[in-house]
Design an enzyme around this catalytic site. Structure first.
Site, PDB file in Angstrom:
ATOM      1  N   SER A 133      -3.666 -31.322 -31.284  1.00 28.30           N
ATOM      2  CA  SER A 133      -3.265 -32.021 -32.610  1.00 28.30           C
ATOM      3  C   SER A 133      -2.700 -33.265 -32.118  1.00 28.30           C
ATOM      4  O   SER A 133      -2.977 -34.153 -33.051  1.00 28.30           O
ATOM      5  CB  SER A 133      -1.809 -31.248 -33.054  1.00 28.30           C
ATOM      6  N   ILE A 158     -14.563 -26.756 -26.155  1.00 26.61           N
ATOM      7  CA  ILE A 158     -15.703 -27.628 -26.607  1.00 26.61           C
ATOM      8  C   ILE A 158     -16.885 -26.771 -27.298  1.00 26.61           C
ATOM      9  O   ILE A 158     -17.370 -26.208 -26.377  1.00 26.61           O
ATOM     10  CB  ILE A 158     -15.984 -28.598 -25.695  1.00 26.61           C
ATOM     11  N   GLU A 366     -10.506 -28.956 -35.813  1.00 35.65           N
ATOM     12  CA  GLU A 366     -10.582 -30.441 -36.492  1.00 35.65           C
ATOM     13  C   GLU A 366      -9.593 -30.721 -37.357  1.00 35.65           C
ATOM     14  O   GLU A 366      -9.710 -31.405 -38.461  1.00 35.65           O
ATOM     15  CB  GLU A 366     -12.159 -30.476 -37.420  1.00 35.65           C
TER      16      GLU A 366
HETATM   17  C1  LIG Z   1     -13.464 -22.007 -31.402  1.00 40.02           C
HETATM   18  C2  LIG Z   1     -12.966 -23.531 -31.369  1.00 40.02           C
HETATM   19  C3  LIG Z   1     -13.739 -24.563 -31.360  1.00 40.02           C
HETATM   20  C4  LIG Z   1     -13.274 -25.676 -30.944  1.00 40.02           C
HETATM   21  N1  LIG Z   1     -14.144 -26.874 -30.776  1.00 40.02           N
HETATM   22  C5  LIG Z   1     -13.746 -27.988 -30.540  1.00 40.02           C
HETATM   23  C6  LIG Z   1     -14.685 -29.132 -30.123  1.00 40.02           C
HETATM   24  O1  LIG Z   1     -15.952 -28.873 -30.221  1.00 40.02           O
HETATM   25  N2  LIG Z   1     -14.376 -30.218 -29.898  1.00 40.02           N
HETATM   26  C7  LIG Z   1     -12.803 -30.600 -29.397  1.00 40.02           C
HETATM   27  O2  LIG Z   1     -12.632 -31.566 -29.164  1.00 40.02           O
HETATM   28  N3  LIG Z   1     -11.929 -29.628 -30.040  1.00 40.02           N
HETATM   29  C8  LIG Z   1     -12.388 -28.326 -30.511  1.00 40.02           C
HETATM   30  N4  LIG Z   1     -11.614 -27.549 -30.754  1.00 40.02           N
HETATM   31  C9  LIG Z   1     -10.074 -27.558 -30.511  1.00 40.02           C
HETATM   32  C10 LIG Z   1      -9.419 -27.778 -31.869  1.00 40.02           C
HETATM   33  O3  LIG Z   1      -9.599 -29.049 -32.490  1.00 40.02           O
HETATM   34  C11 LIG Z   1      -7.798 -27.765 -31.360  1.00 40.02           C
HETATM   35  O4  LIG Z   1      -7.451 -26.104 -30.943  1.00 40.02           O
HETATM   36  C12 LIG Z   1      -6.813 -28.155 -32.623  1.00 40.02           C
HETATM   37  O5  LIG Z   1      -6.938 -29.444 -32.790  1.00 40.02           O
HETATM   38  C13 LIG Z   1      -5.312 -27.628 -32.456  1.00 40.02           C
HETATM   39  O6  LIG Z   1      -5.173 -28.221 -31.055  1.00 40.02           O
HETATM   40  P1  LIG Z   1      -4.272 -27.242 -30.049  1.00 40.02           P
HETATM   41  O7  LIG Z   1      -5.150 -25.700 -29.963  1.00 40.02           O
HETATM   42  O8  LIG Z   1      -4.027 -28.114 -28.856  1.00 40.02           O
HETATM   43  O9  LIG Z   1      -2.936 -26.779 -30.775  1.00 40.02           O
HETATM   44  P2  LIG Z   1      -1.456 -27.460 -30.583  1.00 40.02           P
HETATM   45  O10 LIG Z   1      -1.937 -28.883 -31.015  1.00 40.02           O
HETATM   46  O11 LIG Z   1      -0.780 -27.260 -29.409  1.00 40.02           O
HETATM   47  O12 LIG Z   1      -0.886 -27.302 -31.624  1.00 40.02           O
HETATM   48  C14 LIG Z   1      -0.310 -25.621 -31.993  1.00 40.02           C
HETATM   49  C15 LIG Z   1       0.428 -25.456 -33.079  1.00 40.02           C
HETATM   50  O13 LIG Z   1       1.547 -26.501 -33.514  1.00 40.02           O
HETATM   51  C16 LIG Z   1       1.369 -27.060 -34.749  1.00 40.02           C
HETATM   52  N5  LIG Z   1       1.877 -28.292 -34.448  1.00 40.02           N
HETATM   53  C17 LIG Z   1       1.472 -29.393 -33.763  1.00 40.02           C
HETATM   54  N6  LIG Z   1       2.147 -30.431 -33.903  1.00 40.02           N
HETATM   55  C18 LIG Z   1       2.889 -30.216 -34.972  1.00 40.02           C
HETATM   56  C19 LIG Z   1       3.570 -31.137 -35.905  1.00 40.02           C
HETATM   57  N7  LIG Z   1       3.935 -32.460 -35.493  1.00 40.02           N
HETATM   58  N8  LIG Z   1       4.413 -30.255 -36.657  1.00 40.02           N
HETATM   59  C20 LIG Z   1       4.127 -29.182 -37.187  1.00 40.02           C
HETATM   60  N9  LIG Z   1       3.344 -28.355 -36.520  1.00 40.02           N
HETATM   61  C21 LIG Z   1       2.707 -28.963 -35.493  1.00 40.02           C
HETATM   62  C22 LIG Z   1      -0.209 -26.655 -34.840  1.00 40.02           C
HETATM   63  O14 LIG Z   1      -0.645 -27.175 -36.312  1.00 40.02           O
HETATM   64  C23 LIG Z   1      -0.625 -25.437 -34.414  1.00 40.02           C
HETATM   65  O15 LIG Z   1      -0.475 -24.704 -35.406  1.00 40.02           O
HETATM   66  C24 LIG Z   1     -11.705 -26.027 -30.900  1.00 40.02           C
HETATM   67  C25 LIG Z   1     -10.910 -25.159 -31.218  1.00 40.02           C
HETATM   68  C26 LIG Z   1     -11.580 -23.548 -31.142  1.00 40.02           C
HETATM   69  C27 LIG Z   1     -10.363 -22.705 -31.370  1.00 40.02           C
END
Ligand SMILES: Cc1cc2nc3c(=O)[nH]c(=O)nc-3n(C[C@H](O)[C@H](O)[C@H](O)COP(=O)(O)OP(=O)(O)OC[C@H]3O[C@@H](n4cnc5c(N)ncnc54)[C@H](O)[C@@H]3O)c2cc1C
Length: 390
Positions: A133, A158, A366
């Protein structure tokens, strides 16, 4: 390949995709899920039809469609396999769009056509173990030495990472304190310095989700696609398109689930009637259908808005609004469809069981639901409600 300007032409493309889906995707969709198998043969076939990068001009092997017609391609593909639709979304709307919009002439002439045809595979590598995020906090680091860059870091989650020939790689070139201001974009070719390992995920299986580790990768200066600061801006601009595109997947997944539930309820009997005869069920289906059509309309409106150059400042807002509504709505519709299928819905034999696992990603990938709300509230607070609604 197709030029879509009117509703009847959209009907033609839907029909073409339905034939394609029945012929190439439906026979393999369960295998892709159960065996976690990357469907390379379908990827090449989609490339031949222009479905892998539908919005890229035909001269670069794309489908030549406008964005609205392009998201309809994703919607239709998702009815047959979420995984296939996600592959097209990443390859066509994240990778190909970035290369087309921001790539050099050399990239456009030599790499883009291979991405659009499926000859080579691309990945969008932004997220890291530290941060998803908060993408401006990424730690992958690129250091310049003469006319080369040395890149070190770890990317995670990824999509297609396991099979990628090219990575659109976001890396910072200075202190983490600078946040987005020193994040650059590199186009990195697969090399021995890159190690990938699979990540087992619950849905969208067979899409090659991976951790990607870069160990002192040396790339030449031509690999720098966008300088510090510009790289992050490009990530955000492309993700606006991605958010609308992945919402289109939600529409397709929700529609297929509803169709499965409808067919079941029409035939299934309880209390001496087919279940669809009960008014409660008819009203529930009516409400679910209303949510589906609302989602579809929003996705099309967003796609049309993004295509208009004169409303650039509204794009992040409409993209976030769309995903903020469609992702949880699609999850809700699919959950209700699964419940309406009774015990069968919970069975591994049910298509809706697979879709239920797939659709959940829409609330995470995304940009999570919370991230969409952050974008929307930033616009509301910065621009003022009055200006937005005038
Ligand atoms: C199957 C899959 C495919 C993916 N493909 C790609 C890809 O091709 N390329 C790529 O770059 N990424 C990819 N991702 C990554 C995806 O974009 C991230 O998982 C997503 O952006 C969330 O980031 P995080 O997992 O680090 O969660 P975190 O950022 O750690 O968030 C954890 C929780 O906290 C919440 N949160 C965070 N900050 C706040 C805030 N300020 N206020 C309130 N709530 C908050 C979030 O909404 C979430 O619910 C993929 C993920 C999956 C599961």
């Amino acid at each position: 390949m197709f030029k879509i300007n009117s509703y009847s032409e959209i009907d033609i493309i839907r029909k073409t995709l339905q034939d394609f889906g029945e012929r190439f995707i439906e026979p393999l969709s369960s295998i892709i899920d159960k065996e976690n198998r990357y469907p390379r043969e379908i990827v090449r076939e989609m490339g031949r039809y222009g479905f892998l990068a539908p919005t890229i001009p035909e001269e670069y092997n794309g489908g030549g469609l406008d964005l609205k017609s392009g998201v309809i391609v994703l919607e239709e593909l998702a009815k047959y396999s979420g995984s296939i639709a996600l592959i097209s979304e990443v390859q066509g709307f994240l990778i190909a769009e970035t290369l087309y919009r921001y790539g050099s002439r050399d990239i456009k002439e030599n790499i883009l056509p291979k991405i659009a045809s499926g000859e080579v595979i691309g990945s969008f590598a932004l997220s890291e173990p530290c941060c998803g995020s908060d993408a401006a906090a990424i730690e992958t680091y690129a250091e310049r030495s003469g006319d080369h860059w040395f890149i070190n870091g770890v990317k995670t989650w990824i999509t297609q990472g396991l099979y990628a020939d090219y990575y659109l790689l976001f890396a910072r070139v200075g202190s983490k304190k600078e946040r987005h201001k020193n994040i650059a974009l590199f186009l990195v070719k697969k090399d021995e310095c890159i190690k990938t390992s699979p990540i087992e995920v619950m849905g969208f299986r067979g899409t090659g989700t991976a951790e990607v580790v870069l160990n002192n990768c040396s790339v030449d200066s031509d690999s720098l696609m966008a300088p510090p600061g510009e790289g992050f801006k490009i990530a955000m601009e492309v993700l606006n398109i991605g958010r609308v595109a992945i919402s289109a997947l939600g529409v397709g997944l929700a529609e297929r689930s509803l169709a499965e539930a409808y067919r079941f309820l029409r035939d299934r009997k309880a209390f001496d009637k087919t279940i669809i005869e009960f008014q409660y069920i008819q009203f529930l289906l009516s409400d679910l259908y209303t949510l589906l059509e609302t989602s579809r309309a929003l996705v099309y409106k967003a796609a049309e808005t993004i295509s208009k150059e004169d409303v650039k400042e509204k794009i992040p807002l409409i993209a976030a609004v769309t995903k903020n509504f469609v992702a949880p709505t699609a999850v809700y519709i699919v959950g209700e469809a699964l419940r309406l299928l009774g015990g069968y819905g919970y069975s591994k034999e049910s298509v809706v069981e697979r879709i239920y696992r797939d659709v959940k990603l829409l609330e995470i990938g995304e940009g999570t639901n919370e991230v969409q709300k952050m974008v929307i509230s930033k616009h509301l607070l910065n621009k003022g409600l009055q200006k937005i609604f005038s």
